[in-house]
Design a protein around this motif. Sequence first.
Motif, PDB file in Angstrom:
ATOM      1  N   SER A 205      37.372  28.279  37.786  1.00  0.00           N
ATOM      2  CA  SER A 205      36.064  28.902  37.578  1.00  0.00           C
ATOM      3  C   SER A 205      35.691  29.633  38.859  1.00  0.00           C
ATOM      4  N   GLY A 206      35.032  30.769  38.707  1.00  0.00           N
ATOM      5  CA  GLY A 206      34.734  31.584  39.875  1.00  0.00           C
ATOM      6  C   GLY A 206      33.321  32.117  39.865  1.00  0.00           C
ATOM      7  N   ILE A 207      32.772  32.311  41.062  1.00  0.00           N
ATOM      8  CA  ILE A 207      31.456  32.932  41.221  1.00  0.00           C
ATOM      9  C   ILE A 207      31.617  34.127  42.146  1.00  0.00           C
ATOM     10  N   TYR A 208      31.239  35.301  41.641  1.00  0.00           N
ATOM     11  CA  TYR A 208      31.340  36.539  42.419  1.00  0.00           C
ATOM     12  C   TYR A 208      29.948  37.006  42.784  1.00  0.00           C
ATOM     13  N   ASP A 209      29.722  37.197  44.088  1.00  0.00           N
ATOM     14  CA  ASP A 209      28.452  37.715  44.598  1.00  0.00           C
ATOM     15  C   ASP A 209      28.577  39.231  44.701  1.00  0.00           C
ATOM     16  N   ILE A 210      27.837  39.947  43.862  1.00  0.00           N
ATOM     17  CA  ILE A 210      27.982  41.402  43.772  1.00  0.00           C
ATOM     18  C   ILE A 210      27.573  42.081  45.070  1.00  0.00           C
ATOM     19  N   GLU A 211      26.481  41.617  45.658  1.00  0.00           N
ATOM     20  CA  GLU A 211      25.971  42.261  46.871  1.00  0.00           C
ATOM     21  C   GLU A 211      26.883  42.002  48.066  1.00  0.00           C
ATOM     22  N   ASN A 212      27.340  40.765  48.216  1.00  0.00           N
ATOM     23  CA  ASN A 212      28.167  40.413  49.376  1.00  0.00           C
ATOM     24  C   ASN A 212      29.654  40.639  49.143  1.00  0.00           C
ATOM     25  N   LYS A 213      30.023  40.986  47.898  1.00  0.00           N
ATOM     26  CA  LYS A 213      31.440  41.231  47.542  1.00  0.00           C
ATOM     27  C   LYS A 213      32.317  40.018  47.867  1.00  0.00           C
ATOM     28  N   SER A 214      31.798  38.818  47.598  1.00  0.00           N
ATOM     29  CA  SER A 214      32.547  37.603  47.900  1.00  0.00           C
ATOM     30  C   SER A 214      32.839  36.840  46.619  1.00  0.00           C
ATOM     31  N   LEU A 215      33.984  36.147  46.602  1.00  0.00           N
ATOM     32  CA  LEU A 215      34.406  35.392  45.422  1.00  0.00           C
ATOM     33  C   LEU A 215      34.692  33.947  45.805  1.00  0.00           C
ATOM     34  N   ASP A 216      34.063  33.006  45.083  1.00  0.00           N
ATOM     35  CA  ASP A 216      34.334  31.584  45.250  1.00  0.00           C
ATOM     36  C   ASP A 216      35.095  31.129  44.006  1.00  0.00           C
ATOM     37  N   LEU A 217      36.420  30.970  44.132  1.00  0.00           N
ATOM     38  CA  LEU A 217      37.276  30.629  43.002  1.00  0.00           C
ATOM     39  C   LEU A 217      37.841  29.225  43.220  1.00  0.00           C
ATOM     40  N   LYS A 218      37.625  28.323  42.257  1.00  0.00           N
ATOM     41  CA  LYS A 218      38.066  26.934  42.410  1.00  0.00           C
ATOM     42  C   LYS A 218      38.846  26.462  41.189  1.00  0.00           C
ATOM     43  N   GLN A 219      39.840  25.631  41.438  1.00  0.00           N
ATOM     44  CA  GLN A 219      40.595  24.996  40.361  1.00  0.00           C
ATOM     45  C   GLN A 219      39.841  23.736  39.941  1.00  0.00           C
ATOM     46  N   ASN A 220      38.775  23.928  39.159  1.00  0.00           N
ATOM     47  CA  ASN A 220      37.902  22.812  38.793  1.00  0.00           C
ATOM     48  C   ASN A 220      38.396  22.023  37.595  1.00  0.00           C
ATOM     49  N   TYR A 221      39.287  22.621  36.796  1.00  0.00           N
ATOM     50  CA  TYR A 221      39.742  21.955  35.572  1.00  0.00           C
ATOM     51  C   TYR A 221      41.255  22.083  35.439  1.00  0.00           C
ATOM     52  N   ASN A 222      41.834  21.208  34.650  1.00  0.00           N
ATOM     53  CA  ASN A 222      43.273  21.265  34.416  1.00  0.00           C
ATOM     54  C   ASN A 222      43.594  21.581  32.960  1.00  0.00           C
ATOM     55  N   PHE A 223      42.668  22.287  32.299  1.00  0.00           N
ATOM     56  CA  PHE A 223      42.899  22.700  30.916  1.00  0.00           C
ATOM     57  C   PHE A 223      42.388  24.123  30.718  1.00  0.00           C
ATOM     58  N   TRP A 224      42.760  24.698  29.597  1.00  0.00           N
ATOM     59  CA  TRP A 224      42.474  26.104  29.262  1.00  0.00           C
ATOM     60  C   TRP A 224      41.002  26.240  28.888  1.00  0.00           C
ATOM     61  N   LEU A 225      40.252  26.994  29.681  1.00  0.00           N
ATOM     62  CA  LEU A 225      38.836  27.229  29.402  1.00  0.00           C
ATOM     63  C   LEU A 225      38.684  28.403  28.444  1.00  0.00           C
TER      64      LEU A 225
END
Length: 721
Positions: A205-225
């Motif tokens: 799951s990921g969170i992208y900050d449009i203004e700061n152009k930053s991405l926080d991407l984490k392997q939070n799950y081990n199944f197909w979302l």
Amino acid sequence: MLSLMSKYRLNSSILSIGANDKSVIILDSNYTLYELLDDEFIFVKKIFDFTPQHHFSKACAVSMQGFIAIGKPKSNLCEILYLKNGNLKHIKTLSWHKADIYNIRFSRDGKFLVTGGEDGKVFVFRLPDFHIVNILPPRPDYISNIHFGKISKLIVYSSYDLQNCVFDMEQNIIVGTFNTNSVVEDIVFFHNDKKIFCVCSNGESGIYDIENKSLDLKQNYNFWLTRTGLSKDDNYAYIGARGNILSYLHLDTNTPRFNVLLEYEDGVSFMRVINARLYIGYSNGYLQIFDLTKYENELQKAIDNNDYKNAKEISDKNISLKTHKIYIEFMKQCWENEFKKAKEMLQKDTSETTLNNVMNNIKVFFEDKDKKDEFSEFMSNIGVFKEFNEAVLTKDYVKAYKLIEENTMIKQTSEFEKLENIYNQTFEAAKKLLLNNSLESTNEANIILKPFLLVPSKKETINVLLRNANKFAQADLLLKNKHFVDYFKLAESFKEIKNTPNYKKAIIFGEQILATINELETKQNFNKALELTEILIKFVPFSKVALDKKNDINLKVEFLNLYNKKEYIKIYQSIQKYASLKGLLEYINLSNHFNKIFDDALNLAINGENKTAYNILKPYFNIPFWKNRIDSIFNLSYLNEIEINIDKLQENDKATQSNAKDENPINWKLTLETYIYMFGKNDELIKICSKNNEILDILNKLEVESKDIDYLPSIIIYDTL
């Protein structure tokens, strides 16, 4: 758990759920359409005999206004229908794509439909007439997902090359891109369209900050979302998967917090909240409806009664209540109070009875792992706290401060505050004694300071005081007389002043001035705000922030002057340099003004009134900020004009088997050349020209490249007689 209201077994995998003003509308993968009114189906009909869609397909969508859009498999067609009170109408067939349509989405505000295809193209259509209003920059691979912002200004679209593009419909440009490690399965805007949350097929799951152009991407799950949506307060995302887990994820930290075990393991194919009910559609054809407001009143009563244990028990019966801000803030405040009490009790007594009483009071907070970890850390240091308290009690300040250096958690206790107060009071008393300049007073000052003299963090300040009491007195006098520049200059040259209570008071005063400036700025009382920035600039620790604030306010004042003078070129030059100006009400009003102009021009162009549209837009040709938006309007205008004239030509050919003789014939070579100069030989032009073999042949023979030429009132060029 969630409170189940009802469930239904439908024909096949549920691909989309929407509504009209009275009913809920459901579409399954076999094209059976259902209308649900007051828990009864008033319409059930298989509307097409197309090849069934994949169980997790996104090539169908139902809006909240009763419209249904279905991508026909093995074709480039999108069928638009409308359903209300059991009456189904076919509205239109869209055919802009070159290949299968892979993704369809209606905007949240009901203004637009967007389609994305295997051709990498993305087209935007307006409701309710479904005229095309925008063509987004194409991608080199299938479009895997599309989503609108809350107010349809922004669109994010994802492709199988793992890139995601954020497109600004207002300015008609891409304003951000980010890459993921696997295909984005679903995506949504939040935080007032400033951030994007996405879920991926690999469980990330990921969170992208449009203004700061930053991405926080984490392997939070081990199944197909598969699907995601937002909680009531937009602070949590609920996530479905190819399995029987519904997860609630905290958006501030991109961290899963709660999981619900669903009844079916086949996987969530669609989810939507309608009228405070969560509709979950499964790939096995089941539909479940959950009441998100269940026990809300009971929770409010528990909060009003300050009964956090009961509030926790109630929220356990409807897990969605745990995402409500009122519950989160209440439990946070209760935790702070109860944890403080627990620390005070355990610092004095660690008997089993006391520990059991403490655990009974605070264990309800441990559903939040952060709070559980915080308590565990405290307990691991409980012996240190007792040792610290004893040191303070026996006035062994050397040992007390040594323990603080080794265990920073002590700084969070009330005992630490007491110790610091003792030191500050002692320091101020010694300062007054030293100013008497008598041997007796000096000896007395030495005596009261002695317990702190061997504390490393205090030793230097105390020695400086004993040698330079007049400096501290001078600083106090400067501060009393509000000579801030001289006060902070003295503090910079005589740094021990920074360790005094008065210096801390001066910092607090500076923070209060800054808060007042911010409040005045919000109210657009710029003159008074600028006056205060001049004062704050004299506070050396705040000089930079005050200067920045002064410059920012002056920019806003300048913007308002330009706004009143309608100097649009300079206005938008400022906007491109200083994004903070976009928060001004005047900028919002200006954007609304231009959006209406552009919408009016596009409507005229769609209706064939190209010259009128040209005249409306002409005054704004020289504003670079709007170039892409104006380009888009003229592109659609010219395509529409070319298509209208080709259709007329086809009609004339059918009627007379020849071109009309009473009109100047169109020079198609020059017409198409001129279009290509502006917008290139794109797929949309080829599609339109394919209606007439002769015109398509002319187009195919043209070998011209794009170049800058001026907009024209009409793209059609006639031969002169």
